[in-house]
Design a protein around this motif. Sequence first.
Motif: not given
Length: 277
Positions: A17, A20-21, A24-25, A33-35
């Motif tokens: 997470p 990947h987050n 994304f940012k 969103v990656y959880e």
Amino acid sequence: MKKYLVIGNPIEHSLSPLVHNFWFKKYRISESVYEKKKIESSDLKNIVDQVRNEKIKGVNITVPFKKEIIPFLDALKGDAQLTLSVNTLCKNNNEVIGFNTDTEGFKNSLLNEKIDYKNKKILIIGAGGVSSSILAAFIKTSKKIYITNRTRTKADELKKLGEASLTLLGREKEIIEVVDWGKTSEICDIIVNTTSVGLIKGENLNLDFKEYNNTSSLFYDLIYNPKDTNFLKEAKLRGNKIMNGKMMFLWQAQIAFHMWTGIEASIDKELIKLVEV
Ligand code: ATR
């Protein structure tokens, strides 16, 4: 909101997470969103269904479900077919497809360090979940591949899987050989620990590598937390080259991210620091 998941059990330790987050940012991909999600075997079908009906855009799969997920998928592509190990799901033309980015991630980690792994002698230690991904990385180009595992039958099974690939490639089957646990093979160029030994600090494989004293062989441990296992510490003392699994982890993530978003994310210093353990 586009939802991404990494599923496994246990899952608390997963750094996916974070990675990947971060991307994304960095690449300003909003509404994504990656959880992480701890699941049981009985949840696998539901997860795949959610990819099919686009409630989830992408999934990474980790221990112990990389093989168990396969019956629920519509197809396997690329290295997932060779390894029977799936770590990434994507929806393509209404089908949920299983991919394996571990093999390519491992190869990238070597290439990025300018380590030539072609036409070399390889020793794979272990025959567990991740071992087939490492075998696949070497199968096309290696001179010789030795496999050793505490439980011999699992090494024999891995050898069979590798032989099927060799047949497809038109290469001779004899390049793979199983070595009894504790016995030595000839000196290899690259030795990869694919076992879980070392995940707990201080654990020891108890294999004898003294013939490797002052050789330029590379000892590669897929474990990156802790970052220096006894396997690596001892190799360093012997004067061998060492690498842990951190860059492989980042590369497998980079390839999955590209599949989902079309973006070639960079593995920069900030990211490497972010996953520092
Ligand atoms: P995972 O799915 O987490 O990879 P696995 O498939 O059970 O788990 O694989 C773990 C690997 O670590 C196996 O190769 C295992 O050897 P066995 O097949 O003999 O179980 C290896 N392993 C785990 N603990 C070990 C130990 N104490 N000594 C040697 N090998 C060990």
